[in-house]
Scaffold this motif. Structure first.
Motif, PDB file in Angstrom:
ATOM      1  N   ALA A 106       0.706  -1.231  -0.050  1.00  0.00           N
ATOM      2  CA  ALA A 106      -0.155   0.013   0.090  1.00  0.00           C
ATOM      3  C   ALA A 106       0.773   1.226   0.001  1.00  0.00           C
ATOM      4  O   ALA A 106       1.617   1.109   0.954  1.00  0.00           O
ATOM      5  CB  ALA A 106      -1.009   0.050   1.201  1.00  0.00           C
ATOM      6  N   TYR A 107       0.562   2.112  -0.864  1.00  0.00           N
ATOM      7  CA  TYR A 107       1.497   3.474  -1.183  1.00  0.00           C
ATOM      8  C   TYR A 107       0.532   4.560  -0.432  1.00  0.00           C
ATOM      9  O   TYR A 107      -0.521   4.734  -0.881  1.00  0.00           O
ATOM     10  CB  TYR A 107       1.698   3.701  -2.490  1.00  0.00           C
ATOM     11  CG  TYR A 107       2.882   2.870  -2.819  1.00  0.00           C
ATOM     12  CD1 TYR A 107       4.269   3.236  -3.202  1.00  0.00           C
ATOM     13  CD2 TYR A 107       2.593   1.487  -3.363  1.00  0.00           C
ATOM     14  CE1 TYR A 107       5.221   2.241  -3.599  1.00  0.00           C
ATOM     15  CE2 TYR A 107       3.661   0.604  -3.720  1.00  0.00           C
ATOM     16  CZ  TYR A 107       5.025   1.009  -3.823  1.00  0.00           C
ATOM     17  OH  TYR A 107       5.887   0.093  -4.297  1.00  0.00           O
ATOM     18  N   VAL A 108       1.287   5.126   0.588  1.00  0.00           N
ATOM     19  CA  VAL A 108       0.326   6.237   1.228  1.00  0.00           C
ATOM     20  C   VAL A 108       1.204   7.599   0.917  1.00  0.00           C
ATOM     21  O   VAL A 108       2.418   7.598   0.962  1.00  0.00           O
ATOM     22  CB  VAL A 108       0.450   6.006   2.855  1.00  0.00           C
ATOM     23  CG1 VAL A 108      -0.194   6.938   3.645  1.00  0.00           C
ATOM     24  CG2 VAL A 108      -0.106   4.510   3.042  1.00  0.00           C
ATOM     25  N   ILE A 109       0.427   8.526   0.719  1.00  0.00           N
ATOM     26  CA  ILE A 109       0.759  10.071   0.299  1.00  0.00           C
ATOM     27  C   ILE A 109       1.207  10.843   1.824  1.00  0.00           C
ATOM     28  O   ILE A 109      -0.067  10.875   2.380  1.00  0.00           O
ATOM     29  CB  ILE A 109      -0.186  10.577  -0.631  1.00  0.00           C
ATOM     30  CG1 ILE A 109       0.017   9.693  -1.871  1.00  0.00           C
ATOM     31  CG2 ILE A 109       0.537  12.020  -1.045  1.00  0.00           C
ATOM     32  CD1 ILE A 109       1.277   9.302  -2.494  1.00  0.00           C
ATOM     33  N   ASN A 110       1.887  11.368   1.963  1.00  0.00           N
ATOM     34  CA  ASN A 110       2.319  12.090   3.021  1.00  0.00           C
ATOM     35  C   ASN A 110       2.253  13.283   2.757  1.00  0.00           C
ATOM     36  O   ASN A 110       3.562  13.952   2.245  1.00  0.00           O
ATOM     37  CB  ASN A 110       3.368  11.798   3.974  1.00  0.00           C
ATOM     38  CG  ASN A 110       3.334  10.160   4.420  1.00  0.00           C
ATOM     39  OD1 ASN A 110       2.663   9.778   4.846  1.00  0.00           O
ATOM     40  ND2 ASN A 110       4.520   9.428   4.181  1.00  0.00           N
ATOM     41  N   ALA A 111       1.190  14.404   2.741  1.00  0.00           N
ATOM     42  CA  ALA A 111       1.202  15.579   2.129  1.00  0.00           C
ATOM     43  C   ALA A 111       2.300  16.631   3.033  1.00  0.00           C
ATOM     44  O   ALA A 111       3.188  17.335   2.154  1.00  0.00           O
ATOM     45  CB  ALA A 111       0.053  16.333   2.237  1.00  0.00           C
ATOM     46  N   PRO A 140       2.080  16.617  -1.848  1.00  0.00           N
ATOM     47  CA  PRO A 140       1.302  15.686  -2.721  1.00  0.00           C
ATOM     48  C   PRO A 140       0.281  15.390  -2.021  1.00  0.00           C
ATOM     49  O   PRO A 140      -0.107  15.225  -0.855  1.00  0.00           O
ATOM     50  CB  PRO A 140       2.475  14.307  -2.556  1.00  0.00           C
ATOM     51  CG  PRO A 140       3.140  14.355  -1.300  1.00  0.00           C
ATOM     52  CD  PRO A 140       3.382  16.129  -1.007  1.00  0.00           C
ATOM     53  N   THR A 141      -0.740  14.970  -2.881  1.00  0.00           N
ATOM     54  CA  THR A 141      -2.218  14.423  -2.495  1.00  0.00           C
ATOM     55  C   THR A 141      -2.855  13.445  -3.270  1.00  0.00           C
ATOM     56  O   THR A 141      -3.883  12.932  -2.400  1.00  0.00           O
ATOM     57  CB  THR A 141      -2.807  16.039  -2.602  1.00  0.00           C
ATOM     58  OG1 THR A 141      -3.010  16.311  -4.199  1.00  0.00           O
ATOM     59  CG2 THR A 141      -2.608  17.208  -1.862  1.00  0.00           C
ATOM     60  N   VAL A 200       2.243  10.090  -8.625  1.00  0.00           N
ATOM     61  CA  VAL A 200       1.539  10.746  -7.340  1.00  0.00           C
ATOM     62  C   VAL A 200       1.691  12.304  -7.764  1.00  0.00           C
ATOM     63  O   VAL A 200       2.468  12.807  -8.569  1.00  0.00           O
ATOM     64  CB  VAL A 200       2.874  10.955  -6.103  1.00  0.00           C
ATOM     65  CG1 VAL A 200       2.330  11.903  -5.361  1.00  0.00           C
ATOM     66  CG2 VAL A 200       3.043   9.555  -6.049  1.00  0.00           C
ATOM     67  N   THR A 201       0.492  13.002  -7.396  1.00  0.00           N
ATOM     68  CA  THR A 201       0.191  14.424  -7.660  1.00  0.00           C
ATOM     69  C   THR A 201       0.781  15.298  -6.736  1.00  0.00           C
ATOM     70  O   THR A 201       0.787  14.906  -5.488  1.00  0.00           O
ATOM     71  CB  THR A 201      -1.326  14.686  -7.907  1.00  0.00           C
ATOM     72  OG1 THR A 201      -1.826  14.433  -6.798  1.00  0.00           O
ATOM     73  CG2 THR A 201      -1.833  13.944  -8.933  1.00  0.00           C
ATOM     74  N   ASN A 202       1.582  16.282  -7.011  1.00  0.00           N
ATOM     75  CA  ASN A 202       2.121  17.132  -6.089  1.00  0.00           C
ATOM     76  C   ASN A 202       1.487  18.534  -6.148  1.00  0.00           C
ATOM     77  O   ASN A 202       1.874  19.276  -7.083  1.00  0.00           O
ATOM     78  CB  ASN A 202       3.839  17.331  -6.570  1.00  0.00           C
ATOM     79  CG  ASN A 202       4.418  16.107  -6.620  1.00  0.00           C
ATOM     80  OD1 ASN A 202       4.466  15.358  -5.576  1.00  0.00           O
ATOM     81  ND2 ASN A 202       5.038  15.622  -7.563  1.00  0.00           N
ATOM     82  N   PHE A 255      -2.363  23.084  -9.124  1.00  0.00           N
ATOM     83  CA  PHE A 255      -2.820  22.592  -8.080  1.00  0.00           C
ATOM     84  C   PHE A 255      -3.444  21.261  -8.303  1.00  0.00           C
ATOM     85  O   PHE A 255      -4.836  21.221  -8.291  1.00  0.00           O
ATOM     86  CB  PHE A 255      -3.525  23.290  -7.237  1.00  0.00           C
ATOM     87  CG  PHE A 255      -3.607  23.079  -5.627  1.00  0.00           C
ATOM     88  CD1 PHE A 255      -2.674  23.568  -4.949  1.00  0.00           C
ATOM     89  CD2 PHE A 255      -4.674  22.264  -5.000  1.00  0.00           C
ATOM     90  CE1 PHE A 255      -2.471  23.210  -3.590  1.00  0.00           C
ATOM     91  CE2 PHE A 255      -4.543  21.947  -3.713  1.00  0.00           C
ATOM     92  CZ  PHE A 255      -3.546  22.148  -2.976  1.00  0.00           C
ATOM     93  N   PRO A 256      -2.659  20.362  -8.813  1.00  0.00           N
ATOM     94  CA  PRO A 256      -3.205  18.880  -9.152  1.00  0.00           C
ATOM     95  C   PRO A 256      -3.352  18.209  -8.212  1.00  0.00           C
ATOM     96  O   PRO A 256      -2.885  18.032  -7.002  1.00  0.00           O
ATOM     97  CB  PRO A 256      -1.969  18.367  -9.994  1.00  0.00           C
ATOM     98  CG  PRO A 256      -0.845  19.005  -9.373  1.00  0.00           C
ATOM     99  CD  PRO A 256      -1.078  20.587  -9.065  1.00  0.00           C
TER     100      PRO A 256
END
Length: 368
Positions: free
Chosen positions: A112-117, A143-144, A157-159, A185-186
């Protein structure tokens, strides 16, 4: 023949007989317009369970086998794991980075890949041990969104803070190539079922950008959609992309063959955020963060069906089980996950298959 063998044979015969009887009864009921035992007229999808989770749950992703749901807790910097069969959280929350906003599970279910904004990183969880493996992968500012290619080779990954998309090689968990410049703002990203294209919502530009994943370059002009597009989901056949427009309470539908919006935006609830399409492609489920509901769109007519489904406060994301029988909704305002039973109907008739099979799991026992 042993007693065990006779019992198994008899059970198999009984199961076949029940299925045959059900088929006959259902057909008879549809022809004559009557209701058989265990059946009811078609009704809206309903919440059947509410699971308490961590602080401010945000995103949710379900494993390919449907056994577990991974939920990011924005306020606790953790990920909780739900056993979907037991309908409860299992194990301790998994510590990740700061402000985990998104999560995606690989097609083989191993990671599982988790994005840490807040950290500008991606944490990787081994789903076999539910522990983070390796160091966080550095991407770009704030990133979101995240999506994984069907061959599980790459993570997109969208930044949001850098107006770019970063690509991660899952074999090495390292960034490959230069960041791909998209719109302003993607936020959301979704990949077509054939893995050929990635669609990115540009929230501040009111557009969607299309990336060719073979070359990691943008193709065509940005697609104009509604105001403040946030998330998007692509139908299983790859023909349509459904985009939530948070600023005007609508959903735009993109024809992926022409990359143009079809028809008019679909009005849903207040502040639509998350969206997921059912595995059969018939329905799109949209979370309305501003009014605590979920809208259901009939993808054949691109219109909302029935009344919105009440869930918890500030629903953000939604994921549908691989067998198409359950939708899981994160409610960040009440620290819960709502579980919606998805209707499985034959014409105007909805059958509770559990009453005929002897199972307490209803339609799951037949449609798994």
């Amino acid at each position: 023949m042993s007693p065990h063998s006779r019992f198994g044979a008899h059970s198999t015969v009984r199961g076949r007989v029940r299925r045959l009887l059900f088929g006959m009864l259902a057909t008879f009921a549809m022809v004559l317009g009557i209701v058989v035992p265990g059946a009811a007229t078609a009704a809206a999808d309903t919440v059947i369970d509410t699971i308490t989770i961590g602080d401010a749950p945000q995103a949710v992703a379900i494993t390919p086998a449907g056994a577990f749901a991974y939920v990011t807790n924005l306020g606790a910097d953790t990920v909780s794991v739900i056993d979907t069969g037991a309908k409860m959280v299992v194990g301790a929350p998994i510590p990740v980075g700061s402000l985990p906003t998104a999560v995606a599970v690989t097609p083989n279910g191993n990671r599982a890949y988790v994005i840490n904004a807040n950290d500008g990183t991606v944490s990787v969880i081994d789903t076999g041990t539910n522990t983070v493996v390796g160091k966080p992968i550095s991407v770009r500012f704030f990133p979101t969104g995240v999506a994984i290619t069907p061959d599980e080779a790459f993570v997109y990954v969208t930044n949001s803070g850098a107006n770019t998309v970063t690509v991660i090689d899952t074999a090495t968990n390292t960034v490959v190539g230069k960041p791909i410049l998209v719109g302003f703002f993607p936020t959301g990203v979704a990949i077509t079922p054939d893995g050929a294209f990635a669609y990115v919502t540009n929230s501040a530009a009111n557009t969607v950008t299309v990336i060719d994943t073979a070359t990691n370059t943008v193709v065509g002009e940005p697609i104009p959609v509604g105001t403040d597009p946030r998330k998007l989901a692509i139908t299983p056949n790859g023909n349509r992309a459904y985009v939530t427009n948070q600023g005007d309470g609508t959903v735009s539908v993109i024809d992926t063959a022409t990359n143009t919006v079809v028809a008019v935006p679909i009005p849903v609830g207040n502040t639509p955020t998350g969206v997921a399409v059912s595995p059969n492609g018939n329905r799109a489920y949209v979370t309305n963060s501003g009014d605590g509901t979920v809208s259901v769109i009939d993808t054949a007519t691109n219109s909302v069906v029935d009344a919105p489904i009440p869930v918890g406060d500030t629903p953000t994301e939604v994921a549908i089980s691989p067998n198409g029988t359950r939708a899981y909704v994160t409610n960040s305002g009440t620290n819960t996950v709502s579980v919606i039973a998805i209707d499985r109907c034959l014409g105007s008739l909805c059958i509770d298959f559990g009453s005929l099979t002897g199972s307490s799991s209803g339609a799951d026992s037949v449609f798994n």
